[in-house]
Design a protein around this motif. Structure first.
Motif, PDB file in Angstrom:
ATOM      1  N   HIS B 144      27.173 -32.315  54.357  1.00 35.58           N
ATOM      2  CA  HIS B 144      26.891 -32.151  55.787  1.00 35.58           C
ATOM      3  C   HIS B 144      25.911 -33.234  56.241  1.00 35.58           C
ATOM      4  O   HIS B 144      24.902 -33.481  55.581  1.00 35.58           O
ATOM      5  CB  HIS B 144      26.291 -30.759  56.038  1.00 35.58           C
ATOM      6  N   PRO B 145      26.209 -33.923  57.376  1.00 43.16           N
ATOM      7  CA  PRO B 145      25.371 -35.058  57.799  1.00 43.16           C
ATOM      8  C   PRO B 145      23.921 -34.674  58.083  1.00 43.16           C
ATOM      9  O   PRO B 145      23.032 -35.531  58.015  1.00 43.16           O
ATOM     10  CB  PRO B 145      26.073 -35.571  59.058  1.00 43.16           C
ATOM     11  N   GLU B 146      23.681 -33.414  58.415  1.00 38.92           N
ATOM     12  CA  GLU B 146      22.301 -32.985  58.695  1.00 38.92           C
ATOM     13  C   GLU B 146      21.875 -31.905  57.703  1.00 38.92           C
ATOM     14  O   GLU B 146      21.195 -30.950  58.086  1.00 38.92           O
ATOM     15  CB  GLU B 146      22.195 -32.464  60.124  1.00 38.92           C
ATOM     16  N   ARG B 147      22.289 -32.064  56.483  1.00 38.45           N
ATOM     17  CA  ARG B 147      22.074 -31.023  55.478  1.00 38.45           C
ATOM     18  C   ARG B 147      20.612 -30.588  55.364  1.00 38.45           C
ATOM     19  O   ARG B 147      20.314 -29.407  55.335  1.00 38.45           O
ATOM     20  CB  ARG B 147      22.551 -31.566  54.124  1.00 38.45           C
ATOM     21  N   GLU B 148      19.697 -31.556  55.346  1.00 38.52           N
ATOM     22  CA  GLU B 148      18.274 -31.240  55.163  1.00 38.52           C
ATOM     23  C   GLU B 148      17.736 -30.363  56.295  1.00 38.52           C
ATOM     24  O   GLU B 148      16.814 -29.588  56.103  1.00 38.52           O
ATOM     25  CB  GLU B 148      17.444 -32.535  55.115  1.00 38.52           C
ATOM     26  N   ALA B 149      18.335 -30.524  57.472  1.00 39.09           N
ATOM     27  CA  ALA B 149      17.820 -29.821  58.650  1.00 39.09           C
ATOM     28  C   ALA B 149      18.434 -28.439  58.837  1.00 39.09           C
ATOM     29  O   ALA B 149      18.016 -27.692  59.725  1.00 39.09           O
ATOM     30  CB  ALA B 149      18.079 -30.665  59.905  1.00 39.09           C
ATOM     31  N   LEU B 150      19.414 -28.092  58.004  1.00 42.65           N
ATOM     32  CA  LEU B 150      20.151 -26.838  58.251  1.00 42.65           C
ATOM     33  C   LEU B 150      19.267 -25.585  58.281  1.00 42.65           C
ATOM     34  O   LEU B 150      19.481 -24.717  59.131  1.00 42.65           O
ATOM     35  CB  LEU B 150      21.295 -26.684  57.238  1.00 42.65           C
ATOM     36  N   PRO B 151      18.266 -25.451  57.389  1.00 44.70           N
ATOM     37  CA  PRO B 151      17.433 -24.235  57.480  1.00 44.70           C
ATOM     38  C   PRO B 151      16.752 -24.063  58.835  1.00 44.70           C
ATOM     39  O   PRO B 151      16.758 -22.966  59.413  1.00 44.70           O
ATOM     40  CB  PRO B 151      16.423 -24.425  56.345  1.00 44.70           C
ATOM     41  N   VAL B 152      16.204 -25.150  59.365  1.00 41.63           N
ATOM     42  CA  VAL B 152      15.543 -25.068  60.676  1.00 41.63           C
ATOM     43  C   VAL B 152      16.573 -24.912  61.789  1.00 41.63           C
ATOM     44  O   VAL B 152      16.410 -24.092  62.704  1.00 41.63           O
ATOM     45  CB  VAL B 152      14.666 -26.323  60.909  1.00 41.63           C
ATOM     46  N   ARG B 153      17.647 -25.679  61.708  1.00 43.36           N
ATOM     47  CA  ARG B 153      18.705 -25.588  62.731  1.00 43.36           C
ATOM     48  C   ARG B 153      19.305 -24.187  62.754  1.00 43.36           C
ATOM     49  O   ARG B 153      19.640 -23.661  63.824  1.00 43.36           O
ATOM     50  CB  ARG B 153      19.829 -26.618  62.452  1.00 43.36           C
ATOM     51  N   PHE B 154      19.467 -23.585  61.563  1.00 43.14           N
ATOM     52  CA  PHE B 154      20.032 -22.227  61.529  1.00 43.14           C
ATOM     53  C   PHE B 154      19.183 -21.268  62.354  1.00 43.14           C
ATOM     54  O   PHE B 154      19.708 -20.486  63.154  1.00 43.14           O
ATOM     55  CB  PHE B 154      20.166 -21.706  60.090  1.00 43.14           C
ATOM     56  N   VAL B 155      17.871 -21.323  62.160  1.00 43.28           N
ATOM     57  CA  VAL B 155      16.988 -20.399  62.900  1.00 43.28           C
ATOM     58  C   VAL B 155      17.157 -20.601  64.401  1.00 43.28           C
ATOM     59  O   VAL B 155      17.219 -19.632  65.173  1.00 43.28           O
ATOM     60  CB  VAL B 155      15.518 -20.598  62.466  1.00 43.28           C
ATOM     61  N   GLN B 156      17.271 -21.865  64.827  1.00 43.00           N
ATOM     62  CA  GLN B 156      17.422 -22.158  66.261  1.00 43.00           C
ATOM     63  C   GLN B 156      18.773 -21.674  66.798  1.00 43.00           C
ATOM     64  O   GLN B 156      18.852 -21.002  67.829  1.00 43.00           O
ATOM     65  CB  GLN B 156      17.295 -23.670  66.502  1.00 43.00           C
ATOM     66  N   VAL B 157      19.833 -22.015  66.075  1.00 41.82           N
ATOM     67  CA  VAL B 157      21.187 -21.730  66.549  1.00 41.82           C
ATOM     68  C   VAL B 157      21.521 -20.244  66.454  1.00 41.82           C
ATOM     69  O   VAL B 157      22.259 -19.692  67.274  1.00 41.82           O
ATOM     70  CB  VAL B 157      22.207 -22.587  65.755  1.00 41.82           C
ATOM     71  N   ALA B 158      20.957 -19.566  65.434  1.00 45.80           N
ATOM     72  CA  ALA B 158      21.319 -18.158  65.196  1.00 45.80           C
ATOM     73  C   ALA B 158      20.510 -17.193  66.042  1.00 45.80           C
ATOM     74  O   ALA B 158      20.817 -16.001  66.095  1.00 45.80           O
ATOM     75  CB  ALA B 158      21.151 -17.826  63.713  1.00 45.80           C
ATOM     76  N   ARG B 159      19.468 -17.697  66.711  1.00 47.04           N
ATOM     77  CA  ARG B 159      18.634 -16.793  67.519  1.00 47.04           C
ATOM     78  C   ARG B 159      19.481 -16.118  68.596  1.00 47.04           C
ATOM     79  O   ARG B 159      20.198 -16.785  69.339  1.00 47.04           O
ATOM     80  CB  ARG B 159      17.479 -17.584  68.139  1.00 47.04           C
ATOM     81  N   GLY B 160      19.409 -14.791  68.659  1.00 50.35           N
ATOM     82  CA  GLY B 160      20.202 -14.053  69.629  1.00 50.35           C
ATOM     83  C   GLY B 160      21.650 -13.868  69.239  1.00 50.35           C
ATOM     84  O   GLY B 160      22.450 -13.322  70.014  1.00 50.35           O
ATOM     85  N   ARG B 161      22.019 -14.318  68.016  1.00 50.80           N
ATOM     86  CA  ARG B 161      23.415 -14.239  67.554  1.00 50.80           C
ATOM     87  C   ARG B 161      23.524 -13.758  66.116  1.00 50.80           C
ATOM     88  O   ARG B 161      24.594 -13.827  65.527  1.00 50.80           O
ATOM     89  CB  ARG B 161      24.052 -15.634  67.586  1.00 50.80           C
ATOM     90  N   ARG B 162      22.422 -13.312  65.539  1.00 56.03           N
ATOM     91  CA  ARG B 162      22.399 -13.071  64.096  1.00 56.03           C
ATOM     92  C   ARG B 162      22.690 -11.614  63.763  1.00 56.03           C
ATOM     93  O   ARG B 162      22.564 -11.155  62.631  1.00 56.03           O
ATOM     94  CB  ARG B 162      21.016 -13.481  63.575  1.00 56.03           C
ATOM     95  N   GLY B 163      23.052 -10.837  64.807  1.00 58.56           N
ATOM     96  CA  GLY B 163      23.443  -9.455  64.572  1.00 58.56           C
ATOM     97  C   GLY B 163      22.276  -8.496  64.595  1.00 58.56           C
ATOM     98  O   GLY B 163      21.205  -8.798  65.123  1.00 58.56           O
ATOM     99  N   ILE B 164      22.489  -7.334  64.030  1.00 60.18           N
ATOM    100  CA  ILE B 164      21.534  -6.226  64.145  1.00 60.18           C
ATOM    101  C   ILE B 164      21.241  -5.621  62.782  1.00 60.18           C
ATOM    102  O   ILE B 164      21.979  -5.848  61.824  1.00 60.18           O
ATOM    103  CB  ILE B 164      22.089  -5.110  65.072  1.00 60.18           C
ATOM    104  N   VAL B 165      20.144  -4.882  62.715  1.00 59.16           N
ATOM    105  CA  VAL B 165      19.859  -4.066  61.532  1.00 59.16           C
ATOM    106  C   VAL B 165      20.073  -2.596  61.906  1.00 59.16           C
ATOM    107  O   VAL B 165      19.930  -2.206  63.075  1.00 59.16           O
ATOM    108  CB  VAL B 165      18.431  -4.296  60.979  1.00 59.16           C
ATOM    109  N   LEU B 166      20.413  -1.815  60.900  1.00 59.69           N
ATOM    110  CA  LEU B 166      20.802  -0.421  61.126  1.00 59.69           C
ATOM    111  C   LEU B 166      20.238   0.479  60.048  1.00 59.69           C
ATOM    112  O   LEU B 166      19.949   0.028  58.935  1.00 59.69           O
ATOM    113  CB  LEU B 166      22.333  -0.296  61.100  1.00 59.69           C
ATOM    114  N   SER B 167      20.116   1.757  60.386  1.00 62.31           N
ATOM    115  CA  SER B 167      19.769   2.765  59.386  1.00 62.31           C
ATOM    116  C   SER B 167      20.793   3.898  59.477  1.00 62.31           C
ATOM    117  O   SER B 167      21.515   4.024  60.462  1.00 62.31           O
ATOM    118  CB  SER B 167      18.357   3.294  59.627  1.00 62.31           C
TER     119      SER B 167
END
Lengths: 187, 187
Positions: B144-167
């Motif tokens: 991936h061309p931005e492989r090193e940045a994926l952990p930070v990019r994931f947090v940005q891109v996944a905000r509001g889209r990462r689903g829910i937690v349940l009990s």
């Protein structure tokens, strides 16, 4: 950063007598993961009832109604609406009377109430009114001009003002006079 | 009358290997009051962590993060945002992949997910993204061309889209292909 509100514990109460939901004041309680030990609503689980029409009646479900809380301000509004001098938290079967949060009933599910003695409670949502407290009010006010109508009137007047139900997230002490911090869920 | 939505279980997954949060698909699970038996997040209680700064780290609190769910639609949006062909629920450590509810992450706390096998789950709120899934994505996409940045990019891109937690509110079976009814809390 989370939004933090504050409120004050005016009274701590429990339904120690199995024969009635009416509560009595104590100085403090020590909650565990089931709620207030010895209280009528204590338990990790409880049978599904009329408030959970999505489950077969009597089936064991997690107890999300371990404690109930009402506000000084909303109790006063209910009293005014019913033509009474006062509505006491005892008559509503409340476990906590809180002061300084006039719209307690609108607190969102997921809000945390954090007590100086370590206890943490989670708001499980609005406590929708039923007729029973109105029946107590009718029994206690024999000379009220609309006594017969109080159970129905209570449900109407208390809607949106009857407080919230809570479950224990972290065990600990809850005492009269506590300053409570409230963390709202992120939105 | 409560508002009822519906969704479909595309996949059921569990983290059976204690060494990783990455999940694996199974045909069905039988949840109990602690979640999915054998799964990494199973338990009635768990130690408070970085997501609960209001409690001392490590103190036992009720486990409100027993299961996590993501949607097909939000996983696709995250993939697009990161320049990947796909983001699989396994890589997010999800227990349920749901289809037909594009804005799953916005489901309010207190919403109930009701399964034909009897299980009832309660939405405990949004699952806020951390870096770990992005580290898995980086490991899986060495070119991936931005492989090193994926952990930070994931947090940005996944905000509001990462689903829910349940009990778990009611134990029972959850299976791939289930039609799920969702009861929204009254407002």
């Amino acid at each position: 950063m989370a939004v933090v509100l504050t409120t004050r514990v005016e009274a701590v109460l429990g339904a120690w007598d199995a024969g009635t939901f009416v509560t009595q004041r104590v100085e403090a309680v020590e909650v565990d993961f089931g709620g207030i030990p010895g209280d009528r609503h204590h338990g990790l689980t409880r049978p599904a009832g009329s408030r959970e029409p999505m489950y077969p009646r009597g089936t064991p479900i997690r107890n999300r109604r371990q404690l109930s809380a009402v506000s000084v301000e909303e109790c006063a509004a209910i009293a005014t609406g019913l033509g009474l001098d006062a509505v006491l938290p005892e008559w509503l079967g409340a476990n906590l009377l809180l002061e300084g949060l006039p719209e307690l009933t609108r607190l969102p599910a997921g809000a945390r109430l954090l007590f100086p003695g370590g206890a943490g409670l989670v708001c499980e949502g609005e406590n929708r009114p039923c007729r029973h407290p109105g029946e107590v009010l009718a029994a206690l006010h024999p000379l009220h001009p609309e006594r017969e109508a109080l159970p129905v009137r209570f449900v109407q007047v208390a809607r949106g003002r009857r407080g919230i139900v809570l479950s224990v997230e972290r065990p600990g002490r809850i005492a009269q006079g506590d300053r409570v911090r409230i963390w709202l869920p992120r939105s």
